[in-house]
Every structure is written in structure tokens, then in C-alpha cells.
Write an enzyme that holds these catalytic residues in place. Structure first.
Site, PDB file in Angstrom:
ATOM      1  N   GLY A 150      51.562  -1.751 -29.483  1.00 40.62           N
ATOM      2  CA  GLY A 150      51.904  -3.265 -28.568  1.00 40.62           C
ATOM      3  C   GLY A 150      51.458  -4.479 -29.639  1.00 40.62           C
ATOM      4  O   GLY A 150      51.840  -5.522 -29.546  1.00 40.62           O
ATOM      5  N   ARG A 153      42.281  -4.795 -22.305  1.00 40.80           N
ATOM      6  CA  ARG A 153      43.014  -5.072 -23.446  1.00 40.80           C
ATOM      7  C   ARG A 153      44.750  -5.015 -22.915  1.00 40.80           C
ATOM      8  O   ARG A 153      44.823  -4.035 -22.031  1.00 40.80           O
ATOM      9  CB  ARG A 153      43.021  -4.017 -24.372  1.00 40.80           C
ATOM     10  N   VAL A 154      45.564  -6.068 -23.176  1.00 37.34           N
ATOM     11  CA  VAL A 154      46.954  -5.914 -22.621  1.00 37.34           C
ATOM     12  C   VAL A 154      47.833  -5.700 -23.849  1.00 37.34           C
ATOM     13  O   VAL A 154      47.584  -6.357 -24.841  1.00 37.34           O
ATOM     14  CB  VAL A 154      47.173  -7.100 -21.972  1.00 37.34           C
ATOM     15  N   GLY A 155      48.672  -4.798 -23.764  1.00 40.92           N
ATOM     16  CA  GLY A 155      49.616  -4.553 -24.856  1.00 40.92           C
ATOM     17  C   GLY A 155      50.907  -5.186 -24.871  1.00 40.92           C
ATOM     18  O   GLY A 155      50.912  -6.305 -24.068  1.00 40.92           O
ATOM     19  N   ASP A 156      51.933  -4.955 -25.310  1.00 42.05           N
ATOM     20  CA  ASP A 156      53.137  -5.752 -25.079  1.00 42.05           C
ATOM     21  C   ASP A 156      54.155  -5.155 -24.018  1.00 42.05           C
ATOM     22  O   ASP A 156      54.819  -6.198 -23.405  1.00 42.05           O
ATOM     23  CB  ASP A 156      54.166  -5.060 -26.400  1.00 42.05           C
ATOM     24  N   THR A 181      58.095   0.772 -27.066  1.00 45.09           N
ATOM     25  CA  THR A 181      57.047   1.504 -26.950  1.00 45.09           C
ATOM     26  C   THR A 181      56.526   1.526 -28.379  1.00 45.09           C
ATOM     27  O   THR A 181      56.924   1.164 -29.279  1.00 45.09           O
ATOM     28  CB  THR A 181      57.274   3.099 -26.317  1.00 45.09           C
ATOM     29  N   GLY A 182      55.264   1.920 -28.252  1.00 49.36           N
ATOM     30  CA  GLY A 182      54.460   1.846 -29.525  1.00 49.36           C
ATOM     31  C   GLY A 182      53.501   0.905 -29.646  1.00 49.36           C
ATOM     32  O   GLY A 182      53.063   0.467 -28.641  1.00 49.36           O
ATOM     33  N   THR A 235      54.531   5.097 -23.281  1.00 51.98           N
ATOM     34  CA  THR A 235      54.956   4.156 -22.255  1.00 51.98           C
ATOM     35  C   THR A 235      56.359   4.694 -22.089  1.00 51.98           C
ATOM     36  O   THR A 235      56.894   5.556 -22.698  1.00 51.98           O
ATOM     37  CB  THR A 235      54.955   2.785 -23.275  1.00 51.98           C
TER      38      THR A 235
HETATM   39  N1  ASP Z   1      53.250  -0.352 -26.238  1.00 49.10           N
HETATM   40  C1  ASP Z   1      52.187   0.195 -25.574  1.00 49.10           C
HETATM   41  C2  ASP Z   1      50.896  -0.757 -25.482  1.00 49.10           C
HETATM   42  O1  ASP Z   1      50.737  -1.053 -26.682  1.00 49.10           O
HETATM   43  C3  ASP Z   1      51.861   1.539 -25.594  1.00 49.10           C
HETATM   44  C4  ASP Z   1      52.844   2.441 -26.150  1.00 49.10           C
HETATM   45  O2  ASP Z   1      53.813   2.147 -25.922  1.00 49.10           O
HETATM   46  O3  ASP Z   1      52.347   3.490 -26.606  1.00 49.10           O
HETATM   47  O4  ASP Z   1      50.139  -0.884 -24.681  1.00 49.10           O
END
Ligand code: ASP
Length: 355
Positions: free
Chosen positions: A260, A234-237, A257-258, A206
Site C-alpha cells: 500500500g 498504520r493505514v494503507g492504500d 492490492t499489495g 486484500t
Molecule cells: N494494500 C493493502 C495495504 O497496504 C494490503 C494488501 O493488499 O495486501 O494495506
């Protein structure tokens, strides 16, 4: 002497409630000692993939641009880049091979935000998120509705799946086993299920970017193709205001990031801004967010043999005074800062040291 320091550390930071957890936290983590900043000095922070984004954003800020214009123009470069498989065009697709993008923007001076989720066929979701903020009475538009909204504003549909991303997806599909996101019925005690993310085939990625402009105003953006090979829809953060990003023009700005899902359960970005308001430095606030994720998680499948949260989440924060910091759950993370002179890569503070 060493003993006293450790006790003081544990007492004052309250980073633990159990002895096992304490032993992990006694490991040192880097703290960036920053000189006291000059108020109103421009500053921009991003995830490690944001070198070009920061250069663009800072160039605009120095020319007098609003921080929001600058950070969006910056991340557009990454959204357009087919080589970055975590954002925009060239992003890794969902489990059906379709690229679905999430993005959000937040504008400090007007205290407004906009976002889109599960947006297909439009390579700059951050621009569409901005239009949601400026041209609707809503904050978040998803899926088909987001695509129709973007088209109504003249965005052209295009194929976002590059050969590189398609081949990676095909490899994942051909190796499907425990590497998807479907789980059988389970309890929070179950450990050996859903061994996702651990294989090299799955990954996160991200870009988050926050900035202070010449007027001392703050804004931020987060844009992503989300978790690779996710369940469609699917929706992340990233597009969730308060989770994937948040800014308060009087205090500071934060993003992530990471993994979510962990951040969605903790609304970390708004927490980080609140902690900064209460006097924590950006780095301390980011570390508190990591600690909170680790402590709140009850699901054994998400923890390692030492009870530590297995996955990683990274946070980035700046405050109104021009201080900055980042932290991740696991060591090895880095982030970028542009202080008006050049882009600098710095190591993120962390909760646990990776072996
Ligand atoms: N945070 C993002 C999500 O979960 C993905 C990411 O940052 O790698 O969609």
C-alpha cells in the site's frame, strides 16, 4: 525482424529511460486479447481471493442490483470468512495483536465515496464505509471515531482475532528482528535496513472488486486487514479514494492490492482511470501504474540489485465498454473475472519476470 520489433516496442511504450531497465522490459508479458465487448453487458473483476464474492455479486447484478450493492455483498463473504487472513474477521492483526480494518467504496452513478480506516472490532468495514458515504457529509472516518460511528448505526463489536491469526502473530512476535516496520534514521541511499516483507511471516492481502451492472453503471470496493503486524494506526492504500480504488461512471473502475505504501505515493487507481479515459486499455493502464511505481521509487532499500522495485503491487481494472485487465509489478499474479457466465482465473500482465 526481431530487432525492429524491439525498437518499436521501446519507442512506442516508453517503458524505460535506461539501458538496464530496458533489458528487463524486453521480457515478454502476457496480454489478454479480449473480444470487443457488448455495451451494458455485466462484468465484475476481483483479486484472486474473490471467487465467492464474484459469484454473489454477479448473481445480484443479473437480478437487477446496483453494482455497489452487489460488490459489497460479494466482499462481505470474504470479510466474514475466518480462513482469509487478509480481510475482515480472521485478518492478521497489527504488531500488538489487534485486528485493524480498512475499507472503501465508490459509487459511479452518484459519484460518491466513503471509507473507514483502522476500524477495530467490526467485521464488515465495507458496510460501514458505505454508511459513511450515505449518512455523513464526510468521506473518510478513522479509528475510534469510525468505531463509534459504526456502533451508532447498530454494528455489534466482536473479537476479530481468530486462533489461526493469533498464532501467526505470536510466531512473528517471537521472531522480531528486522521484520517490523520501525526504521532507524536513514537516507534514500541506505540499502541494508528494514528487510521487511521478505520473510514468510509478513504478508499482504486484500480484496478489491469492481463491477458494471445491467444498467452499465460502475462501482467498486476494497477491503482489507492491511499489512500484517503493522504499526498500530498504520493505514494503507485500500481506504484511500484514488489510491486503493477509484471509479468514474463514464470511464471505468480500478483498484489494487499489495504494498500500500507504494500505491499511496502514486495514487494509482485514479491514474489508471485517467489513462483509460485517454484511451489505454485496462491492462495497459494497470501496467503504466506498475511502471510509475517502479520509476518513481528513489529509496535503495526498496530496490533489488538491478534497481527494480522489490515488492509487489497488483492492479485490476474494467472500463465502461466491458473490457478488463490486471497487472502486477512482478510476474505470477492472477485475478478473477465474472463475465455473466462463470468466474475465470486469468494471469495478470507484469513488469518484471520473477526468477
Ligand atoms: N494494500 C493493502 C495495504 O497496504 C494490503 C494488501 O493488499 O495486501 O494495506
Amino acid at each position: 525482424m526481431k530487432k525492429i520489433n524491439r525498437r518499436v516496442f521501446l519507442k512506442t511504450t516508453a517503458f524505460t529511460s535506461t539501458a538496464a531497465f530496458a533489458s528487463q522490459l524486453l521480457q515478454p508479458y502476457p496480454i489478454n486479447k479480449q473480444p470487443q465487448p457488448i455495451a451494458g453487458k455485466p462484468l465484475a473483476i476481483s483479486s484472486a481471493n474473490g471467487t465467492k464474492a464474484l459469484e454473489k455479486a454477479m448473481g445480484m447484478i443479473k437480478d437487477g442490483a446496483d453494482a455497489l450493492d452487489a460488490v459489497i455483498a460479494g466482499v462481505n463473504i470474504v470479510e466474514d470468512d475466518p480462513e482469509d487472513t487478509s480481510v475482515g474477521y480472521g485478518g492478521l492483526p497489527n504488531e500488538e495483536g489487534v485486528v485493524e480494518l480498512d475499507a472503501a467504496v465508490m459509487h459511479g452513478p452518484s459519484y460518491r465515496a466513503g471509507s473507514v480506516a483502522s476500524l477495530r472490532n467490526i467485521k464488515n468495514p465495507s458496510k460501514v464505509a458505505r454508511l459513511v458515504m450515505e449518512r455523513t457529509d464526510h468521506v473518510l472516518i478513522v479509528g475510534e471515531g469510525a468505531l463509534k460511528f459504526a456502533k451508532a448505526h447498530g454494528f455489534k463489536e466482536e473479537t476479530l482475532l481468530t486462533d489461526k491469526a493469533r498464532e501467526a502473530w505470536l510466531k512473528w512476535k517471537e521472531n522480531l528482528s528486522k521484520e517490523d516496520d520501525w526504521l532507524p534514521p536513514h537516507t534514500i541511499e541506505d540499502k541494508e535496513i528494514g528487510e521487511i516483507y521478505e520473510k514468510y511471516l509478513r504478508h499482504y492481502g486484500t480484496i478489491h472488486c469492481s463491477a458494471v451492472d445491467m444498467q452499465g453503471n460502475l462501482s467498486c470496493v476494497t477491503t482489507t486487514s492491511g499489512l500484517a503486524y503493522k504499526i498500530p494506526g498504520r493505514v494503507g492504500d485500500s481506504p484511500i479514494i484514488g489510491a486503493g480504488l477509484y471509479c468514474d461512471n463514464e470511464v471505468g473502475s480500478a483498484g489494487s492490492t499489495g504494498r500500500g505504501e507504494a500505491n499511496l505515493l502514486n495514487c494509482s487507481s485514479v491514474m489508471i482511470v485517467e489513462w483509460m479515459q485517454q484511451g489505454k486499455s485496462p491492462e495497459e493502464a494497470c501496467l503504466l501504474a506498475c511502471k510509475r511505481i517502479n520509476e518513481r521509487c528513489r529509496e535503495k532499500r526498496l530496490k533489488d540489485d538491478h534497481g527494480r522495485f522489490k515488492h509487489d503491487v497488483k492492479f485490476y481494472a474494467i472500463n465502461k465498454r466491458g473490457e478488463y485487465g490486471s497487472a502486477s509489478i512482478w510476474s505470477g499474479g492472477s485475478y478473477l473475472i465474472h463475465d455473466g457466465t462463470s468466474v475465470k482465473k486469468l494471469e495478470s500482465a507484469y513488469l518484471f519476470k520473477r526468477k
